[in-house]
Design an enzyme around this catalytic site. Structure first.
Site, PDB file in Angstrom:
ATOM      1  N   LYS A  89     -54.295   6.000 -17.882  1.00 11.21           N
ATOM      2  CA  LYS A  89     -55.183   5.474 -16.850  1.00 11.21           C
ATOM      3  C   LYS A  89     -54.422   4.427 -16.045  1.00 11.21           C
ATOM      4  CE  LYS A  89     -59.544   4.450 -17.739  1.00 11.21           C
ATOM      5  NZ  LYS A  89     -60.725   3.703 -18.188  1.00 11.21           N
ATOM      6  N   HIS A 117     -53.002   6.594   4.368  1.00  8.81           N
ATOM      7  CA  HIS A 117     -54.287   7.290   4.429  1.00  8.81           C
ATOM      8  C   HIS A 117     -54.506   7.948   5.794  1.00  8.81           C
ATOM      9  CE1 HIS A 117     -55.092   3.138   5.774  1.00  8.81           C
ATOM     10  NE2 HIS A 117     -55.912   3.717   6.624  1.00  8.81           N
TER      11      HIS A 117
END
Length: 118
Positions: A65, A97
């Site tokens: 994680k 992005h």
């Protein structure tokens, strides 16, 4: 002028397949259970191989994680964090992005944290 006649209609032998009411009462539930079971199995298996849809393709792949923690005092007046997982400076946003959004039609943007002015 000669008359055209239709060819004789073939007759099926008496042993032709016929589904009786008793057979139908057994076959129908079996078919429904098989169809539902097949659908559930295919749905389960397709969900298990969802590797193609991962958003994180490069960051800390050896970790189970990915977690980053920052103290508010260390941020300063403003910090901009990546949410698309495409930044070369991850966890900080580098504007990757924009390209991701153009290629995929997504609308992801950064997480911006600002200190309040008192």
């Amino acid at each position: 002028m000669p008359q055209l006649t239709a060819p004789p209609t073939p007759t099926l032998p008496s042993s032709a397949f016929r589904l009786s009411k008793e057979h139908l009462m057994v076959a129908l539930p079996v078919a429904v259970v098989a169809a539902v079971g097949g659908f559930l199995l295919s749905h389960y298996l397709s969900g298990r191989r969802c590797k193609k849809g991962q958003v994180n393709t490069t960051v800390s792949k050896d970790s189970p994680k990915v977690v980053h923690s920052f103290d508010m005092e260390d941020i300063g007046t403003k910090a901009v964090y990546c949410r698309c997982w495409k930044s070369k400076k991850f966890p900080y946003c580098d504007g990757a992005h924009a390209k991701h959004n153009d290629e995929t039609g997504d609308n992801v943007g950064p997480l911006v944290i600002k200190r309040k002015n008192n």
